[in-house]
Scaffold this active site. Structure first.
Site, PDB file in Angstrom:
ATOM      1  N   ASP A 223      -4.555  -6.822   5.831  1.00 24.39           N
ATOM      2  CA  ASP A 223      -5.866  -6.243   5.529  1.00 24.39           C
ATOM      3  C   ASP A 223      -6.869  -7.364   5.237  1.00 24.39           C
ATOM      4  OD1 ASP A 223      -7.825  -4.430   4.959  1.00 24.39           O
ATOM      5  OD2 ASP A 223      -6.888  -3.621   3.156  1.00 24.39           O
TER       6      ASP A 223
ATOM      7  N   LYS B 203       4.491 -15.267   1.377  1.00 25.56           N
ATOM      8  CA  LYS B 203       4.104 -15.820   0.076  1.00 25.56           C
ATOM      9  C   LYS B 203       5.385 -15.921  -0.730  1.00 25.56           C
ATOM     10  CE  LYS B 203       1.084 -17.443  -2.745  1.00 25.56           C
ATOM     11  NZ  LYS B 203       0.520 -18.800  -2.484  1.00 25.56           N
TER      12      LYS B 203
ATOM     13  N   ASP C 255     -10.074  -9.201   7.859  1.00 24.57           N
ATOM     14  CA  ASP C 255     -11.503  -9.291   7.514  1.00 24.57           C
ATOM     15  C   ASP C 255     -12.027 -10.691   7.798  1.00 24.57           C
ATOM     16  OD1 ASP C 255     -11.757  -6.646   6.752  1.00 24.57           O
ATOM     17  OD2 ASP C 255     -13.043  -7.162   5.041  1.00 24.57           O
TER      18      ASP C 255
ATOM     19  N   ASP D  61      -2.223 -17.814   1.885  1.00 25.37           N
ATOM     20  CA  ASP D  61      -3.436 -18.570   1.559  1.00 25.37           C
ATOM     21  C   ASP D  61      -3.655 -19.689   2.578  1.00 25.37           C
ATOM     22  OD1 ASP D  61      -0.998 -19.275   0.434  1.00 25.37           O
ATOM     23  OD2 ASP D  61      -1.840 -20.289  -1.303  1.00 25.37           O
TER      24      ASP D  61
ATOM     25  N   TYR E  43       0.817  -1.222   0.000  1.00 23.27           N
ATOM     26  CA  TYR E  43       0.000   0.000   0.000  1.00 23.27           C
ATOM     27  C   TYR E  43       0.850   1.272   0.000  1.00 23.27           C
ATOM     28  CZ  TYR E  43      -4.070  -2.932   1.162  1.00 23.27           C
ATOM     29  OH  TYR E  43      -5.066  -3.865   1.153  1.00 23.27           O
TER      30      TYR E  43
END
Ligand code: ATP
Length: 374
Positions: free
Chosen positions: A262, A205, A266, A238, A154
């Site tokens: 982020d 990742k 959620d 993941d 970001y």
């Protein structure tokens, strides 16, 4: 320039030396305007009980301000905010303003310019709330995400070329620095050390992002060596997303980059039962600038103005702010009050399956606020 902000002095009549905290309030859009007053009411009640004082100064920034002025914030907003001990933020977002404007021109610049490099999000299933995960209870879901909040995916570096033509091109760059990874990892490990399970799960990742995430893994491993009492495991992002659903009881502190954090938070708020409950802190651990505390939910335009928003996330965020300011006992008292209200299941807003209003929920929390555990 906008009209000068209004300062509301909230003080007790006892004229003895008391800690006074200056809090900048950006209630923002939609239900931010409903849940932040609820939070201020509870913070003020806790302050009176615990012998300190909060002085709230309200700023009109957000989408309405943008529609009037063309800016989400005053141009000197950061300078204005530097005069405060902390910032209490509601929600930013409005269907009339594109999301990239609301995020890019208010929340992200404040996080970056105020060097709030930690985004801290507790993700707990409170007793009394039903998780969408079948059979899971409060004992299974008690995690906290430590998300890098100042760089990574970001950072905002990139651009577009040949806009609107068939040759259109967009480039979005992620920036990862050794310094940035080291400091967020150190915060995560130090936090894990204070928690009973002392576990860190690092979200990576590195199988696909062979530059940034390989460096992430290397730096996290170096910091992990400084904390031999903390167990560190790395998972691809993941896999950690799946684990949050299938084995949430195995997760404690989740350490993640800006984008990964982020997304994972959620999931965390979804499995904790309602968006209306989760708080977050944007923290500068160096304390050279004010940190900012907010509910994780957005402006919820679908229920804004109806007086039915759940104020718990904002109240909990207010408690985190008091903890950051050094008022741990007041934080604990507010948390106990929240747990009691949720636990006895008599007062519930519609998101939790009840019919209570924001005001009724706030009154219930206030009624259960006691300085010591009962
Ligand atoms: P934004 O663009 O500002 O993020 P949004 O509607 O996309 O808004 P949220 O505001 O987070 O995202 O809301 C998602 C859903 O959760 C909506 O249905 C909303 O009504 C509900 N919700 C969010 N916060 C609360 C709350 N505090 N109390 C009750 N429901 C909530």
């Amino acid at each position: 320039m906008s009209a000068p902000p209004q300062t509301r002095r909230i003080c007790t009549s006892i004229e003895i030396q008391m800690n006074t905290y200056r809090i900048a309030v950006i209630a923002g859009d939609g239900i931010g305007q409903e849940v932040i007053p609820a939070g201020i009411e509870i913070i003020t009640a806790a302050a009176v009980q615990h012998g300190f004082r909060c002085e709230f100064t309200e700023f009109p920034w957000g989408s309405e301000f943008y529609l009037r002025t063309g800016r989400m914030l005053d141009t000197d907003a950061v300078d204005q905010l530097m005069k405060f001990d902390a910032i209490y933020l509601g929600a930013i977002g409005d269907p009339r303003v594109p999301d990239h404007v609301t995020a890019r021109e208010l929340i992200l610049p404040l996080r970056q310019r105020l060097r709030q490099y930690v985004n801290l999000r507790p993700m707990r299933l409170l007793p009394g709330i039903t998780s969408p995960l079948a059979g899971r209870t409060a004992a299974d879901i008690d995690m906290v995400c430590v998300r890098e909040n100042s760089e990574g995916e970001y950072c905002g570096i990139g651009g577009r070329l040949h806009s609107g033509t068939p040759d259109e091109l967009a480039q979005q760059t992620g920036i990862f620095t050794r310094r940035g990874i080291e400091r967020i990892a150190r915060y995560g490990f130090a936090l894990a050390r204070t928690r009973p399970r002392k576990l860190v799960a690092s979200a990576t990742k590195s199988n696909a992002l062979q530059h940034a995430m390989v460096m992430w893994d290397e730096v996290v491993a170096e910091v992990a060596a400084e904390f031999p009492d903390v167990t560190c495991r790395k998972y691809h992002v993941d896999a950690i997303a799946a684990r949050m659903i299938t084995h949430p009881q195995t997760l404690d502190v989740i350490l993640a980059s800006n984008l990964f954090g982020d997304i994972l938070t959620d999931i965390g708020s979804a499995i904790s039962g309602s968006l209306g409950v989760g708080p977050s802190g944007n923290i500068n651990p160096d304390r050279t600038t004010p940190s900012m505390f907010e509910p994780i939910h957005g402006s919820a335009p679908d229920i804004a103005g109806q007086g039915v928003a759940n104020p718990i996330a904002a109240i909990w965020a207010g408690a985190m702010m008091l903890d950051h300011l050094g008022e741990r006992a007041a934080h604990d008292a507010i948390l106990r009050a929240i747990e009691r209200v949720i636990g006895d299941e008599r007062v519930k807003t519609p998101d939790l399956g009840g019919r209570a209003t924001t005001a009724e929920m706030t009154t219930a929390v206030r009624a259960r606020l006691q300085p010591q555990a009962a």
